[in-house]
Design a protein around this motif. Sequence first.
Motif, PDB file in Angstrom:
ATOM      1  N   ALA A   1       0.929  -1.101  -0.262  1.00 23.54           N
ATOM      2  CA  ALA A   1      -0.407  -0.076   0.113  1.00 23.54           C
ATOM      3  C   ALA A   1       0.991   1.681  -0.396  1.00 23.54           C
ATOM      4  CB  ALA A   1      -1.297  -0.249   1.227  1.00 23.54           C
ATOM      5  N   GLU A   2       2.211   0.956   0.287  1.00 25.94           N
ATOM      6  CA  GLU A   2       2.807   1.942   0.593  1.00 25.94           C
ATOM      7  C   GLU A   2       3.642   2.995  -0.456  1.00 25.94           C
ATOM      8  OE1 GLU A   2       5.381   2.409   4.921  1.00 25.94           O
ATOM      9  OE2 GLU A   2       5.486   0.354   3.483  1.00 25.94           O
ATOM     10  N   LYS A   3       3.577   2.247  -1.514  1.00 31.19           N
ATOM     11  CA  LYS A   3       3.997   1.745  -2.998  1.00 31.19           C
ATOM     12  C   LYS A   3       2.916   2.690  -4.197  1.00 31.19           C
ATOM     13  CE  LYS A   3       8.141  -1.302  -1.751  1.00 31.19           C
ATOM     14  NZ  LYS A   3       8.909  -2.613  -2.086  1.00 31.19           N
ATOM     15  N   HIS A   4       1.689   1.462  -3.869  1.00 31.47           N
ATOM     16  CA  HIS A   4       0.173   1.458  -4.679  1.00 31.47           C
ATOM     17  C   HIS A   4      -0.626   2.702  -3.734  1.00 31.47           C
ATOM     18  CE1 HIS A   4       3.099  -2.129  -6.330  1.00 31.47           C
ATOM     19  NE2 HIS A   4       2.260  -1.884  -6.380  1.00 31.47           N
ATOM     20  N   PRO A   5      -0.646   3.722  -4.692  1.00 32.49           N
ATOM     21  CA  PRO A   5      -1.849   5.034  -3.514  1.00 32.49           C
ATOM     22  C   PRO A   5      -2.879   4.392  -4.208  1.00 32.49           C
ATOM     23  CG  PRO A   5       0.303   6.017  -4.638  1.00 32.49           C
ATOM     24  CD  PRO A   5       0.007   4.447  -5.255  1.00 32.49           C
ATOM     25  N   ILE A   6      -3.928   4.385  -3.254  1.00 34.15           N
ATOM     26  CA  ILE A   6      -5.884   3.972  -3.719  1.00 34.15           C
ATOM     27  C   ILE A   6      -5.889   4.265  -5.176  1.00 34.15           C
ATOM     28  CG2 ILE A   6      -6.923   6.221  -2.195  1.00 34.15           C
ATOM     29  CD1 ILE A   6      -8.524   4.109  -1.109  1.00 34.15           C
ATOM     30  N   VAL A   7      -7.004   4.399  -5.253  1.00 32.56           N
ATOM     31  CA  VAL A   7      -7.340   3.503  -6.511  1.00 32.56           C
ATOM     32  C   VAL A   7      -8.890   4.585  -6.659  1.00 32.56           C
ATOM     33  CG1 VAL A   7      -8.222   3.366  -8.911  1.00 32.56           C
ATOM     34  CG2 VAL A   7      -5.829   2.099  -8.110  1.00 32.56           C
ATOM     35  N   CYS A   8      -9.369   5.611  -7.191  1.00 33.76           N
ATOM     36  CA  CYS A   8     -10.724   6.420  -6.786  1.00 33.76           C
ATOM     37  C   CYS A   8     -10.807   6.822  -8.858  1.00 33.76           C
ATOM     38  CB  CYS A   8     -10.357   7.199  -5.912  1.00 33.76           C
ATOM     39  SG  CYS A   8     -12.486   8.198  -6.048  1.00 33.76           S
ATOM     40  N   VAL A   9     -11.450   6.125  -9.608  1.00 30.89           N
ATOM     41  CA  VAL A   9     -11.427   6.028 -10.565  1.00 30.89           C
ATOM     42  C   VAL A   9     -12.720   5.923 -11.051  1.00 30.89           C
ATOM     43  CG1 VAL A   9     -11.661   5.127 -13.133  1.00 30.89           C
ATOM     44  CG2 VAL A   9      -9.496   5.195 -11.598  1.00 30.89           C
ATOM     45  N   ASP A  10     -14.009   7.035 -11.578  1.00 32.53           N
ATOM     46  CA  ASP A  10     -15.414   6.608 -11.893  1.00 32.53           C
ATOM     47  C   ASP A  10     -15.808   6.565 -12.478  1.00 32.53           C
ATOM     48  OD1 ASP A  10     -15.307   9.162 -10.359  1.00 32.53           O
ATOM     49  OD2 ASP A  10     -15.520  10.968 -11.999  1.00 32.53           O
ATOM     50  N   GLY A  11     -15.350   6.101 -14.185  1.00 36.06           N
ATOM     51  CA  GLY A  11     -15.608   4.876 -14.737  1.00 36.06           C
ATOM     52  C   GLY A  11     -14.814   4.902 -16.005  1.00 36.06           C
ATOM     53  N   ILE A  12     -14.867   4.230 -16.866  1.00 37.10           N
ATOM     54  CA  ILE A  12     -13.842   3.854 -18.730  1.00 37.10           C
ATOM     55  C   ILE A  12     -14.837   3.987 -19.646  1.00 37.10           C
ATOM     56  CG2 ILE A  12     -12.612   2.697 -19.859  1.00 37.10           C
ATOM     57  CD1 ILE A  12     -12.852   1.216 -17.225  1.00 37.10           C
ATOM     58  N   SER A  13     -14.334   5.244 -20.193  1.00 37.98           N
ATOM     59  CA  SER A  13     -14.806   5.448 -21.433  1.00 37.98           C
ATOM     60  C   SER A  13     -14.677   4.614 -22.307  1.00 37.98           C
ATOM     61  CB  SER A  13     -14.504   6.961 -21.711  1.00 37.98           C
ATOM     62  OG  SER A  13     -15.916   8.028 -21.430  1.00 37.98           O
ATOM     63  N   VAL A  14     -15.345   4.436 -23.161  1.00 33.88           N
ATOM     64  CA  VAL A  14     -15.497   3.125 -24.581  1.00 33.88           C
ATOM     65  C   VAL A  14     -15.730   4.265 -25.961  1.00 33.88           C
ATOM     66  CG1 VAL A  14     -16.200   1.139 -25.888  1.00 33.88           C
ATOM     67  CG2 VAL A  14     -15.313   1.177 -23.180  1.00 33.88           C
ATOM     68  N   THR A  15     -15.484   3.549 -26.610  1.00 31.71           N
ATOM     69  CA  THR A  15     -15.576   4.554 -27.690  1.00 31.71           C
ATOM     70  C   THR A  15     -16.210   4.422 -29.408  1.00 31.71           C
ATOM     71  OG1 THR A  15     -13.118   4.537 -28.933  1.00 31.71           O
ATOM     72  CG2 THR A  15     -13.904   6.607 -26.962  1.00 31.71           C
ATOM     73  N   GLU A  16     -16.080   5.139 -30.044  1.00 29.74           N
ATOM     74  CA  GLU A  16     -17.506   4.218 -31.211  1.00 29.74           C
ATOM     75  C   GLU A  16     -16.218   3.699 -32.253  1.00 29.74           C
ATOM     76  OE1 GLU A  16     -20.315   5.944 -34.830  1.00 29.74           O
ATOM     77  OE2 GLU A  16     -18.892   7.189 -33.290  1.00 29.74           O
ATOM     78  N   ASN A  17     -14.864   3.864 -32.019  1.00 27.16           N
ATOM     79  CA  ASN A  17     -14.285   3.105 -32.991  1.00 27.16           C
ATOM     80  C   ASN A  17     -14.188   1.853 -32.245  1.00 27.16           C
ATOM     81  OD1 ASN A  17     -14.418   5.156 -34.690  1.00 27.16           O
ATOM     82  ND2 ASN A  17     -12.292   6.007 -34.497  1.00 27.16           N
ATOM     83  N   GLU A  18     -13.930   1.705 -31.218  1.00 26.97           N
ATOM     84  CA  GLU A  18     -13.603   0.510 -30.176  1.00 26.97           C
ATOM     85  C   GLU A  18     -14.480  -0.236 -29.976  1.00 26.97           C
ATOM     86  OE1 GLU A  18     -10.514   3.033 -26.767  1.00 26.97           O
ATOM     87  OE2 GLU A  18     -12.918   2.960 -26.592  1.00 26.97           O
ATOM     88  N   ILE A  19     -16.158   0.536 -29.877  1.00 26.33           N
ATOM     89  CA  ILE A  19     -16.846  -0.800 -30.050  1.00 26.33           C
ATOM     90  C   ILE A  19     -17.076  -1.625 -31.676  1.00 26.33           C
ATOM     91  CG2 ILE A  19     -19.470  -0.521 -30.325  1.00 26.33           C
ATOM     92  CD1 ILE A  19     -18.407  -0.863 -27.052  1.00 26.33           C
ATOM     93  N   GLU A  20     -16.889  -0.645 -32.477  1.00 26.10           N
ATOM     94  CA  GLU A  20     -16.721  -1.451 -33.971  1.00 26.10           C
ATOM     95  C   GLU A  20     -16.263  -2.173 -34.327  1.00 26.10           C
ATOM     96  OE1 GLU A  20     -16.654   2.256 -36.816  1.00 26.10           O
ATOM     97  OE2 GLU A  20     -18.381   3.307 -36.256  1.00 26.10           O
ATOM     98  N   LYS A  21     -14.392  -1.767 -33.898  1.00 26.09           N
ATOM     99  CA  LYS A  21     -13.659  -2.558 -33.669  1.00 26.09           C
ATOM    100  C   LYS A  21     -14.050  -4.348 -33.270  1.00 26.09           C
ATOM    101  CE  LYS A  21      -9.452  -2.555 -35.084  1.00 26.09           C
ATOM    102  NZ  LYS A  21      -8.584  -3.109 -36.419  1.00 26.09           N
ATOM    103  N   ILE A  22     -14.397  -3.798 -31.941  1.00 28.81           N
ATOM    104  CA  ILE A  22     -14.359  -5.238 -31.529  1.00 28.81           C
ATOM    105  C   ILE A  22     -15.914  -6.557 -31.965  1.00 28.81           C
ATOM    106  CG2 ILE A  22     -15.887  -5.993 -29.075  1.00 28.81           C
ATOM    107  CD1 ILE A  22     -14.241  -3.830 -27.444  1.00 28.81           C
ATOM    108  N   CYS A  23     -16.810  -5.083 -32.149  1.00 30.43           N
ATOM    109  CA  CYS A  23     -18.217  -5.926 -32.931  1.00 30.43           C
ATOM    110  C   CYS A  23     -17.778  -6.676 -34.891  1.00 30.43           C
ATOM    111  CB  CYS A  23     -19.273  -4.951 -33.154  1.00 30.43           C
ATOM    112  SG  CYS A  23     -20.242  -4.192 -32.206  1.00 30.43           S
ATOM    113  N   ALA A  24     -16.430  -6.218 -34.503  1.00 31.80           N
ATOM    114  CA  ALA A  24     -16.164  -6.380 -36.518  1.00 31.80           C
ATOM    115  C   ALA A  24     -15.451  -8.170 -35.752  1.00 31.80           C
ATOM    116  CB  ALA A  24     -15.171  -5.773 -36.901  1.00 31.80           C
ATOM    117  N   LEU A  25     -15.431  -8.405 -34.605  1.00 32.58           N
ATOM    118  CA  LEU A  25     -14.752 -10.043 -34.683  1.00 32.58           C
ATOM    119  C   LEU A  25     -15.842 -11.077 -34.396  1.00 32.58           C
ATOM    120  CD1 LEU A  25     -13.043  -8.876 -30.447  1.00 32.58           C
ATOM    121  CD2 LEU A  25     -11.808  -9.760 -33.350  1.00 32.58           C
ATOM    122  N   PRO A  26     -15.344 -12.323 -35.126  1.00 33.78           N
ATOM    123  CA  PRO A  26     -16.479 -13.410 -35.892  1.00 33.78           C
ATOM    124  C   PRO A  26     -17.235 -14.619 -34.511  1.00 33.78           C
ATOM    125  CG  PRO A  26     -13.607 -14.257 -35.443  1.00 33.78           C
ATOM    126  CD  PRO A  26     -13.425 -12.662 -35.564  1.00 33.78           C
ATOM    127  N   ALA A  27     -16.407 -14.466 -33.898  1.00 35.97           N
ATOM    128  CA  ALA A  27     -17.122 -14.868 -32.124  1.00 35.97           C
ATOM    129  C   ALA A  27     -17.401 -13.812 -31.266  1.00 35.97           C
ATOM    130  CB  ALA A  27     -15.933 -15.388 -32.166  1.00 35.97           C
TER     131      ALA A  27
END
Length: 248
Positions: free
Chosen positions: A77-103
């Motif tokens: 804990a001394e080397k790794h400060p506490i994490v406080c992230v509101d959330g993760i934004s996933v973008t349109e192009n990232e979604i399109e890339k994932i949707c292009a996968l075959p399975a």
Amino acid sequence: MKLVMNEIELVEDLIEKKGLGYDMTRQIPTYLAKYYFHQGYNRKDVYDKINMFMLANCPGYNAVLCREMVDKSISYAEKHPIVCVDGISVTENEIEKICALPAKRMRRVMFAYLCIAKFNYLVNEKTNYWVGTDDKDVFRLADVKLSEYNRDLMLHELHKLGYLGFSRAIDNLNVQVLIVDNESTPVLFVKSFDDIGAQWEMFCGESYVPCVRCGKYIKKTGNRKKYCHKCARLVNIEKTTERKNKKV
């Protein structure tokens, strides 16, 4: 360590509930240590506060036998400060890339890898979208059950398609997500790693409902399913025990 976006909220909930519902006893000292360091306590006070909490709320905890574990948690804990992230934004192009996968399962897994990589970058930009999480844990988050051999096959396929990069070190199984595109328009905001596979499916239009016992998302079916597989088993055991007790 479990992937948690807001460790402050987790610890405050942990303290309020006195550890009830937290099936991660070995991780609790680390989260508590990060929380108390964040509040400005020194190492000795952090140790004392962890000990008090564990003795009061964790059955079977032994301060002497667990001293080394707590010390390691505090050092981490001394080397790794506490994490406080509101959330993760996933973008349109990232979604399109994932949707292009075959399975379908491959899309779930890639979505999990993307979210973990973007989370790591928010915590520390030096990660440069490397994941650093064991592949079996990523597949578990995505709720995709495959043998080690088939997991490796899927990862190599994602590598061939240009979605994942591999470390050059032979003994390093870390992967880097190569489809990050933060310039594109955000279309999805992920606030938790819980049920990440179900979150992807719900975004794609699938119907899911929360388990009435634990809150985990389960696919909606025509038979009015109320519990996830694990909770359904526990409820069945409880009802069986109750019936047996009534007969006595």
